[in-house]
Motif scaffolding. Structure first.
Motif, PDB file in Angstrom:
ATOM      1  N   GLY A  29       0.823  -1.215   0.000  1.00  0.00           N
ATOM      2  CA  GLY A  29       0.000   0.000   0.000  1.00  0.00           C
ATOM      3  C   GLY A  29       0.853   1.260   0.000  1.00  0.00           C
ATOM      4  N   LYS A  65      -2.704  -6.363  12.456  1.00  0.00           N
ATOM      5  CA  LYS A  65      -2.966  -5.137  11.710  1.00  0.00           C
ATOM      6  C   LYS A  65      -2.546  -3.913  12.517  1.00  0.00           C
ATOM      7  N   ASN A  94      -2.344   5.589   5.354  1.00  0.00           N
ATOM      8  CA  ASN A  94      -3.306   5.137   4.332  1.00  0.00           C
ATOM      9  C   ASN A  94      -2.936   3.783   3.714  1.00  0.00           C
ATOM     10  N   LEU A 121      -3.345   0.749   4.454  1.00  0.00           N
ATOM     11  CA  LEU A 121      -4.350  -0.323   4.427  1.00  0.00           C
ATOM     12  C   LEU A 121      -5.761   0.226   4.182  1.00  0.00           C
ATOM     13  N   SER A 122      -5.829   1.463   3.681  1.00  0.00           N
ATOM     14  CA  SER A 122      -7.159   2.071   3.531  1.00  0.00           C
ATOM     15  C   SER A 122      -7.925   1.537   2.327  1.00  0.00           C
ATOM     16  N   SER A 123      -7.230   1.121   1.276  1.00  0.00           N
ATOM     17  CA  SER A 123      -7.963   0.441   0.202  1.00  0.00           C
ATOM     18  C   SER A 123      -7.439  -0.986   0.124  1.00  0.00           C
ATOM     19  N   PRO A 124      -8.293  -1.940  -0.269  1.00  0.00           N
ATOM     20  CA  PRO A 124      -7.891  -3.355  -0.232  1.00  0.00           C
ATOM     21  C   PRO A 124      -6.629  -3.615  -1.068  1.00  0.00           C
ATOM     22  N   LEU A 145      -6.663  -8.301  10.001  1.00  0.00           N
ATOM     23  CA  LEU A 145      -5.784  -7.912   8.878  1.00  0.00           C
ATOM     24  C   LEU A 145      -6.254  -8.502   7.542  1.00  0.00           C
ATOM     25  N   GLU A 202      -9.045  -8.596   6.268  1.00  0.00           N
ATOM     26  CA  GLU A 202     -10.020  -7.718   5.599  1.00  0.00           C
ATOM     27  C   GLU A 202      -9.336  -6.659   4.724  1.00  0.00           C
ATOM     28  N   SER A 203      -8.044  -6.440   4.959  1.00  0.00           N
ATOM     29  CA  SER A 203      -7.318  -5.437   4.178  1.00  0.00           C
ATOM     30  C   SER A 203      -6.832  -5.987   2.836  1.00  0.00           C
TER      31      SER A 203
END
Length: 224
Positions: free
Chosen positions: A115, A139, A153, A155-158, A180, A182-183
């Motif tokens: 990321g 996470k 940021n 891990l803010s978008s997959p 984690l 879910e990221s």
């Protein structure tokens, strides 16, 4: 002779809190030989000597290292940028690397890298990380750990980068390691019955790991 159509993925391995590359190498030796022979694992010591007691004292010999420092409740971090610069310098000199394997704190750090690369705030001089293997990770920004400012940021978008996660039933990081997942887009998970360690794998887990390696094999001429 090695198959001409592929080479072993070269993987940078990041050890846990106040341990060392040598200690992670010993732990990784528990992975099945069928797996180890397919990977080119490179173990890096973190840049800073441990500033306090290591949990592995009396089990594994020193020296022990840490990637960066944090305050007591893990809400503020120091030397995080220095750590990333140190890693990038190593990757430039010893790479290229295809993927990153991280254990514990090393796994938490590894999870942030794709990321941050995507965002252009870290590892901008080295090729994109193609996959991650995260063992006993957690996470940053989960229930226990704040996020270093530079990685706010990350891990803010997959994360689309293929990832494999080891989650132990008795691991103190189990909850944050599960969060984690879910990221990541389509993470592959190996559940095991042990705690905060690299476990010996049963046949099913070994098969999962080998399938993941098949997916990340590097075919010359088809590299990005």
């Amino acid at each position: 002779m090695e198959n001409q159509t592929q080479r072993k993925p070269r993987i940078l391995c990041l050890h846990g809190f106040r341990t060392s590359g040598e200690i992670l190498k010993k732990l990784a030796g528990r992975l099945p030989q069928t797996v180890l022979e397919k990977l080119d694992l490179v173990f890096l010591d973190a840049p800073f000597p441990a500033e306090g007691k290591s949990d592995v004292e009396g089990i594994y010999d020193p020296p022990y290292y840490e990637w960066f420092q944090a305050n007591e409740d893990y809400t503020e971090y120091t030397n995080f940028e220095e750590c990333l610069a140190y890693m990038e310098d190593y990757m430039l000199k010893q790479g290229p690397f295809d993927g990153v394997l991280g254990f514990s704190m090393g796994g938490m750090l590894a999870a942030l890298l794709p990321g941050m690369q995507e965002e252009g705030v870290a590892l901008t001089k080295v090729p994109k990380i193609k996959f991650l293997i995260i063992i006993s990770g957690a996470k940053f920004g989960g229930s226990k750990y704040g996020v270093p400012k530079l990685a706010a940021n990350a891990l803010s978008s997959p994360i689309k980068c293929p990832s494999l996660h080891f989650i132990g039933e008795k691991d103190f990081n189990k909850e944050d390691g599960t969060v984690l997942l879910e990221s990541f887009v389509d993470p592959v998970v190996i559940h095991h019955t042990k705690g905060h360690t690299i476990p010996k794998l049963d046949d099913k887990a070994e098969e999962t790991l080998l399938k993941f390696i098949e997916k990340i094999q590097v075919v010359p001429g088809h590299e990005e």
